[in-house]
Design an enzyme around this catalytic site. Structure first.
Site, PDB file in Angstrom:
ATOM      1  N   LYS A   1       0.878  -1.166   0.000  1.00 30.01           N
ATOM      2  CA  LYS A   1       0.000   0.000   0.000  1.00 30.01           C
ATOM      3  C   LYS A   1       0.912   1.212   0.000  1.00 30.01           C
ATOM      4  O   LYS A   1       1.466   1.599   1.026  1.00 30.01           O
ATOM      5  CB  LYS A   1      -0.902  -0.004   1.235  1.00 30.01           C
ATOM      6  CG  LYS A   1      -2.216   0.804   1.073  1.00 30.01           C
ATOM      7  CD  LYS A   1      -2.023   2.292   0.863  1.00 30.01           C
ATOM      8  CE  LYS A   1      -1.604   3.008   2.112  1.00 30.01           C
ATOM      9  NZ  LYS A   1      -1.496   4.503   1.882  1.00 30.01           N
TER      10      LYS A   1
ATOM     11  N   GLU B   1       9.961   1.486  10.743  1.00 33.84           N
ATOM     12  CA  GLU B   1      11.028   2.480  10.559  1.00 33.84           C
ATOM     13  C   GLU B   1      10.342   3.831  10.648  1.00 33.84           C
ATOM     14  O   GLU B   1       9.586   4.217   9.764  1.00 33.84           O
ATOM     15  CB  GLU B   1      11.720   2.266   9.197  1.00 33.84           C
ATOM     16  CG  GLU B   1      13.058   2.965   9.094  1.00 33.84           C
ATOM     17  CD  GLU B   1      12.937   4.311   8.416  1.00 33.84           C
ATOM     18  OE1 GLU B   1      12.863   5.318   9.171  1.00 33.84           O
ATOM     19  OE2 GLU B   1      12.921   4.359   7.189  1.00 33.84           O
TER      20      GLU B   1
ATOM     21  N   CYS C   1      14.003  10.901   6.967  1.00 31.04           N
ATOM     22  CA  CYS C   1      13.869  10.583   8.389  1.00 31.04           C
ATOM     23  C   CYS C   1      15.222  10.537   9.098  1.00 31.04           C
ATOM     24  O   CYS C   1      15.308  10.780  10.290  1.00 31.04           O
ATOM     25  CB  CYS C   1      13.129   9.264   8.567  1.00 31.04           C
ATOM     26  SG  CYS C   1      13.807   7.902   7.607  1.00 31.04           S
TER      27      CYS C   1
ATOM     28  N   GLU D   1      10.488  16.074  15.106  1.00 33.29           N
ATOM     29  CA  GLU D   1      10.828  15.887  13.698  1.00 33.29           C
ATOM     30  C   GLU D   1      10.022  16.864  12.854  1.00 33.29           C
ATOM     31  O   GLU D   1       8.796  16.863  12.861  1.00 33.29           O
ATOM     32  CB  GLU D   1      10.534  14.456  13.264  1.00 33.29           C
ATOM     33  CG  GLU D   1      10.980  14.183  11.840  1.00 33.29           C
ATOM     34  CD  GLU D   1      10.755  12.739  11.414  1.00 33.29           C
ATOM     35  OE1 GLU D   1      11.670  12.144  10.842  1.00 33.29           O
ATOM     36  OE2 GLU D   1       9.656  12.225  11.664  1.00 33.29           O
TER      37      GLU D   1
END
Length: 462
Positions: free
Chosen positions: A170, A245, A279, A369
């Site tokens: 997906k 992750e 990331c 983040e």
């Protein structure tokens, strides 16, 4: 604008169960460039059933043959590299040269690495009076992000297929077109029907249905920590394995003995790469107090050279989120030395390359983040202070250490609570494990360690 029909399920493009579509927007000019079907739970169920039906045959396929199929897939990706790069540039906004080198080049390297690993991996080993057998875990749900849209697919699909698993992917709704290209490459490479399946759709609908499906044995997800928690909670209800992750707030530690100019310039380039949508980006630069002012000046000058050449972020929501963080940094007292919240262009989802100085540990720009081209520069008193700051977030995905002596850098890196550390600008290695400590995730991708995520272990005693 092209309307793309169907889901790739059981070796063919099949009509979607519903009529809803997802619009794909070019982040540079904000124009719709295509549509894809918005998958439903029914589409997911069809895909998972196809994957389950194909599992026994693919799991029984000799590893050498699986390796040959992966090598063929790599060759198809090589032949389609220009089309891949152009597609990622259109739907992500990445500059074409970066798309060619990274968005097309890295997945090719990763696919090739798993073709080699599958051919030579020891799926059985003897220990004492036992034979330890490594077998495929089963049907894998791969839910992938938009920031490296093809790499994240290949980093999950290639080891899963090498292990003998079957897969349902997906992809992110912002970047589904390159995922459809990949499905075409899988078909051309002769991967058997049902081994790879693709369902486009929204996360709360298709993604959740996939994570919840009882026919899925492992959910591999790359994305935000918040969504990762939700997937882990769903999987826990079925005691289903997850590989996650997630986010990062990586530290770039410049020790006093380092080449300061090189460390700063490479550090700025790292943060601006892919418009900051990485990331593992080194978004916190830690500099000794005696070199701090010089480092700030170097970083400001380096960031100013980028202008809007780094490309836009992926969508309006992400643009507004990043600019909101910049405004928050200013409000909290950080000193803006490059960029700012103002839009560098009238059209497109652009964010100015931004550098903050005088950032303290309690600020949002030091802890959260941002996922945009924003660098926070922090000062430290001594090495122990630098280590405390580097380890002082909930994340632990990546990082960097610079020092005049490599042994000095390695000694510091060994004490960092993070999954991967670059020493003096170390190069990307597709065979090295990648993954996080703490809230940056569970499990590893790439190389032998990435392959192991998709294997179940069985011991036979004699």
């Amino acid at each position: 604008m092209k309307a793309h029909d169907g889901m790739y399920i059981d070796g063919a493009w099949r009509p979607a169960a519903g009529q809803d579509v997802i619009e794909v927007v070019n982040p540079v000019d904000e124009q719709v460039i295509g549509t894809v079907p918005a998958g439903t739970a029914e589409d997911v169920d069809t895909a998972v059933r196809a994957a389950r039906a194909a599992l026994p045959g693919w799991a029984a396929t000799p590893p050498a043959e699986r390796a040959a199929r992966l090598a063929g897939l790599r060759d198809v990706l090589v032949a389609r590299a220009d089309e891949i790069a152009g597609t990622v540039t259109a739907e992500l906004g990445s500059p074409l040269k970066f798309s060619q080198a990274v968005h097309a080049g890295v997945p090719i390297a990763v696919a090739g690495s798993y073709a080699e690993l599958a051919a030579g991996y020891a799926f059985e080993e003897k220990t004492g009076n036992s034979v330890v057998h490594h077998e495929p875990i089963g049907v894998v749900a791969a839910i992938t992000p938009w920031n490296y849209p093809l790499h994240q697919i290949v980093a999950k699909v290639a080891p899963a297929l090498a292990a003998g698993c079957t897969v349902v992917v997906k992809p992110a709704e912002d970047t589904p077109l390159v995922a459809r290209l990949f499905a075409g490459a899988v078909h051309e490479a002769g991967i058997p029907a049902g081994v790879f399946n693709l369902v486009t759709g929204l996360g709360p609908v298709a993604g959740q249905a996939l994570a919840e499906h009882p026919g899925v044995d492992l959910v591999s997800f790359t994305g935000s920590t918040a969504v990762g928690r939700q997937i882990a909670a769903i999987a826990a209800g079925q005691v289903k394995k997850v590989a996650l992750e997630l986010g990062g707030k990586s530290a770039n530690v410049i020790l006093p003995s380092a080449d300061l100019a090189k460390a700063v310039n490479v550090g700025v380039a790292n943060v601006m790469s892919n418009s900051g949508q990485t990331c593992s980006a080194w978004t916190r630069m830690l500099v000794h107090r005696d070199q701090y002012d010089e480092a700030v000046g170097l970083a400001a000058a380096a960031a100013a050279k980028y202008g809007d050449r780094i490309g836009p972020v992926v969508n309006a929501k992400q643009r507004d989120r990043v600019r909101g963080y910049i405004e928050k940094g200013v409000a909290e007292g950080a000193r803006l030395v490059a960029g700012g919240p103002e839009a560098p262009r009238d059209q497109g989802y652009f964010v100015a390359p931004t550098v903050f100085a005088d950032v303290t540990e309690d600020m949002a720009v030091a802890q959260e983040e941002i996922f945009g081209p924003v660098l926070s520069i922090m000062r430290y008193e001594d090495e122990e202070d630098a280590l405390r700051i580097a380890n002082g977030t909930v994340y632990g995905l990546a990082g960097a250490v610079w020092a005049g002596d490599e042994a000095e850098a390695v000694a510091f890196a060994r004490r960092m609570e993070t999954g991967q550390v670059d020493i003096n600008g170390g190069r990307f290695n597709p065979l090295a494990p990648f993954g996080g400590y703490k809230q940056s995730g569970v499990g590893r991708e790439l190389g032998v360690h990435g392959l192991a995520e998709y294997l179940q272990t069985k011991s036979l005693q004699f």
